[in-house]
Design an enzyme around this catalytic site. Structure first.
Site, PDB file in Angstrom:
ATOM      1  N   GLY A  10       0.804  -1.214   0.000  1.00 54.25           N
ATOM      2  CA  GLY A  10       0.000   0.000   0.000  1.00 54.25           C
ATOM      3  C   GLY A  10       0.839   1.267   0.000  1.00 54.25           C
ATOM      4  CB  ILE A  34      -4.714  -9.612  -0.421  1.00 53.72           C
ATOM      5  CG1 ILE A  34      -4.957  -8.109  -0.514  1.00 53.72           C
ATOM      6  CG2 ILE A  34      -5.162 -10.170   0.900  1.00 53.72           C
ATOM      7  CD1 ILE A  34      -6.410  -7.708  -0.362  1.00 53.72           C
ATOM      8  CE1 TYR A 138      -8.680   3.381   8.008  1.00 53.91           C
ATOM      9  CE2 TYR A 138      -9.167   5.690   8.380  1.00 53.91           C
ATOM     10  CZ  TYR A 138      -8.245   4.680   8.204  1.00 53.91           C
ATOM     11  OH  TYR A 138      -6.902   4.959   8.233  1.00 53.91           O
ATOM     12  CE  LYS A 142      -6.740   1.697  10.710  1.00 53.13           C
ATOM     13  NZ  LYS A 142      -5.413   1.072  10.708  1.00 53.13           N
TER      14      LYS A 142
HETATM   15  P1  NAD Z   1      -3.399   1.353   1.458  1.00 52.74           P
HETATM   16  O1  NAD Z   1      -4.854   1.168   1.200  1.00 52.74           O
HETATM   17  O2  NAD Z   1      -2.580   2.065   0.458  1.00 52.74           O
HETATM   18  O3  NAD Z   1      -2.732  -0.063   1.724  1.00 52.74           O
HETATM   19  C1  NAD Z   1      -3.377  -1.051   2.498  1.00 52.74           C
HETATM   20  C2  NAD Z   1      -2.877  -2.385   2.011  1.00 52.74           C
HETATM   21  O4  NAD Z   1      -3.595  -3.378   2.752  1.00 52.74           O
HETATM   22  C3  NAD Z   1      -3.161  -2.631   0.531  1.00 52.74           C
HETATM   23  O5  NAD Z   1      -1.962  -2.974  -0.157  1.00 52.74           O
HETATM   24  C4  NAD Z   1      -4.151  -3.786   0.535  1.00 52.74           C
HETATM   25  O6  NAD Z   1      -3.967  -4.698  -0.528  1.00 52.74           O
HETATM   26  C5  NAD Z   1      -3.871  -4.435   1.884  1.00 52.74           C
HETATM   27  N1  NAD Z   1      -5.008  -5.216   2.376  1.00 52.74           N
HETATM   28  C6  NAD Z   1      -6.312  -4.914   2.305  1.00 52.74           C
HETATM   29  N2  NAD Z   1      -7.032  -5.913   2.828  1.00 52.74           N
HETATM   30  C7  NAD Z   1      -6.160  -6.855   3.236  1.00 52.74           C
HETATM   31  C8  NAD Z   1      -6.299  -8.125   3.854  1.00 52.74           C
HETATM   32  N3  NAD Z   1      -7.503  -8.642   4.124  1.00 52.74           N
HETATM   33  N4  NAD Z   1      -5.193  -8.817   4.160  1.00 52.74           N
HETATM   34  C9  NAD Z   1      -3.961  -8.310   3.861  1.00 52.74           C
HETATM   35  N5  NAD Z   1      -3.767  -7.138   3.261  1.00 52.74           N
HETATM   36  C10 NAD Z   1      -4.857  -6.422   2.953  1.00 52.74           C
HETATM   37  O7  NAD Z   1      -3.248   2.037   2.881  1.00 52.74           O
HETATM   38  P2  NAD Z   1      -2.051   2.918   3.438  1.00 52.74           P
HETATM   39  O8  NAD Z   1      -2.368   4.312   3.114  1.00 52.74           O
HETATM   40  O9  NAD Z   1      -0.758   2.340   3.055  1.00 52.74           O
HETATM   41  O10 NAD Z   1      -2.291   2.760   4.983  1.00 52.74           O
HETATM   42  C11 NAD Z   1      -1.571   1.825   5.762  1.00 52.74           C
HETATM   43  C12 NAD Z   1      -2.108   1.895   7.176  1.00 52.74           C
HETATM   44  O11 NAD Z   1      -1.940   3.223   7.671  1.00 52.74           O
HETATM   45  C13 NAD Z   1      -3.596   1.578   7.275  1.00 52.74           C
HETATM   46  O12 NAD Z   1      -3.819   0.825   8.433  1.00 52.74           O
HETATM   47  C14 NAD Z   1      -4.240   2.932   7.387  1.00 52.74           C
HETATM   48  O13 NAD Z   1      -5.423   2.866   8.136  1.00 52.74           O
HETATM   49  C15 NAD Z   1      -3.194   3.729   8.113  1.00 52.74           C
HETATM   50  N6  NAD Z   1      -3.292   5.151   7.820  1.00 52.74           N
HETATM   51  C16 NAD Z   1      -2.999   5.648   6.570  1.00 52.74           C
HETATM   52  C17 NAD Z   1      -3.117   7.000   6.330  1.00 52.74           C
HETATM   53  C18 NAD Z   1      -2.793   7.592   4.985  1.00 52.74           C
HETATM   54  O14 NAD Z   1      -3.009   8.809   4.777  1.00 52.74           O
HETATM   55  N7  NAD Z   1      -2.254   6.826   4.029  1.00 52.74           N
HETATM   56  C19 NAD Z   1      -3.512   7.871   7.341  1.00 52.74           C
HETATM   57  C20 NAD Z   1      -3.849   7.332   8.586  1.00 52.74           C
HETATM   58  C21 NAD Z   1      -3.701   5.982   8.815  1.00 52.74           C
HETATM   59  N1  SER Z   2      -5.708   9.129   5.028  1.00 58.13           N
HETATM   60  C1  SER Z   2      -6.650   8.274   5.676  1.00 58.13           C
HETATM   61  C2  SER Z   2      -7.967   8.312   5.004  1.00 58.13           C
HETATM   62  O1  SER Z   2      -8.262   9.328   4.396  1.00 58.13           O
HETATM   63  C3  SER Z   2      -6.812   8.696   7.104  1.00 58.13           C
HETATM   64  O2  SER Z   2      -6.691   7.599   7.892  1.00 58.13           O
HETATM   65  O3  SER Z   2      -8.695   7.372   5.105  1.00 58.13           O
END
Ligand code: NAD
Ligand code: SER
Length: 314
Positions: A10, A34, A138, A142
């Site tokens: 991700g 996945i 979501y 969390k």
């Molecule tokens: P993303 O959606 O880019 O990546 C999530 C990854 O999880 C994807 O590659 C997806 O294939 C995988 N995934 C989904 N379902 C799955 C499953 N059942 N088993 C295994 N893998 C699975 O998200 P991200 O932006 O990289 O975020 C990573 C973490 O950070 C998340 O937990 C998200 O809640 C948290 N987060 C992200 C942000 C942001 O701005 N990117 C902000 C706050 C929190």
């Molecule tokens: N960047 C994330 C979202 O927009 C915050 O957890 O879902």
């Protein structure tokens, strides 16, 4: 030490895996997801976090001692399938915590989010301890996840650490279905010399953080001595507060022909339920957190990495 990353393909996983491999060695970090990664950067296994048996096998086979549990369904995508989102986000995390306890792992990292906040939360300079009544599934998952972290720490002494990431902006990878995705998409549109259509209104301010700072915060938190960690739910973390309008005007300083228009969709309501800026003084006091990228420096760095001509500050 052997690290397992879930959801490694991700937006954050792509950058975090590279940073952890640089720091600890390529083979010390096992990436899982996945779907297969587009490029081979090191050890990888397919893993659906709902498959507890498979997760247990991987932990044993690879002698895993730390987990960075990133797999989740984000705020906007989560609203299309609320029950699946709850299942993946919460039950996936519970399995990780339980296995960390069973296998007596050294540490677990759990990313929380500004989405745990809701309309009853103070919008400006949101304190560490405050009202949290999220409106998205979501955010609900969390928030529950944060409490489970605290529970596993206090009841089973699992050393689980967590950050409430703001929206993360980075050039390394595409965002995965969140409400803050616009803040990455807008740069790509500008580079392609296309007009950008923002689904959030011009003045919708949200807390954001540049990827480099987010990765550094994660590693600093995980490497801090346990005695310095006073928060076992999740730390507030802050970098900048931006709106589509401020980001557009900053990009336009470098790409003067760039244009934007505003067409709000369902994500506007989600964004309005979150906060605008975050008080992260507890993280600063406990383990010395400091951001290094402001709006100007972040914009220049993003554009430079994406291949645009960058005008120096005057
Ligand atoms: P993303 O959606 O880019 O990546 C999530 C990854 O999880 C994807 O590659 C997806 O294939 C995988 N995934 C989904 N379902 C799955 C499953 N059942 N088993 C295994 N893998 C699975 O998200 P991200 O932006 O990289 O975020 C990573 C973490 O950070 C998340 O937990 C998200 O809640 C948290 N987060 C992200 C942000 C942001 O701005 N990117 C902000 C706050 C929190
Ligand atoms: N960047 C994330 C979202 O927009 C915050 O957890 O879902």
């Amino acid at each position: 030490m052997k690290i397992l990353i879930t959801g490694a393909n991700g937006q954050i996983g792509t950058a975090l895996a590279a940073a952890l491999r640089d720091r600890y060695g390529r083979d010390k970090v096992l990436c899982t997801d996945i779907y297969k990664p587009k490029e081979d950067h090191g050890p990888f296994e397919m893993l659906d976090i709902l498959n507890v048996q498979r997760m247990s096998e991987i932990i044993e086979d690879h002698h895993i001692t730390q987990v960075y549990h990133l797999a989740a369904i984000l705020s906007a995508n989560g609203e299309w399938n609320p029950k699946k989102t709850w299942n993946v986000n919460l039950n996936g995390q519970l399995s990780i915590l339980e296995l960390a306890h069973q296998y007596q792992m050294d540490k677990v990292f759990f990313p929380s989010t500004i989405a745990i906040f809701g309309s009853t939360t103070p919008k400006s300079n949101t304190p560490q301890h405050t009202a949290a009544e999220p409106s998205t599934v979501y955010g609900m998952s969390k928030l529950a996840g944060e409490l489970w972290c605290q529970y596993y720490h206090s009841r089973y002494e699992v050393d689980v650490r967590s950050l409430r990431y703001p929206g993360i902006i980075g050039w390394q990878s595409a965002p995965g279905g969140g409400t803050t995705d616009y803040a990455v998409e807008i740069f790509h549109a500008a580079i392609r010399q296309e007009a950008y259509t923002s689904y959030l209104s011009e003045d919708t301010f949200l807390p954001m953080l540049y990827m480099d700072d987010a990765i550094r915060a994660t590693i600093e938190l995980m490497e801090a001595p346990a005695g310095q960690i006073s928060i076992r739910t999740s730390y507030n973390l802050s970098g900048l507060s931006v709106s589509p309008g401020t980001l557009y005007r900053e990009i336009k300083k470098h790409l003067p022909d760039f244009t934007i228009r505003y067409e709000e969709d369902f994500r506007q309501k989600i964004a309005e339920s979150w906060t605008e800026s975050i008080d992260d003084s507890v993280a600063r006091k406990d383990w010395g957190w400091r951001e290094t990228f402001d709006l100007s420096r972040m914009t220049q760095d993003m554009l430079a990495h994406l291949g645009a001509p960058v005008r120096p500050e005057t």
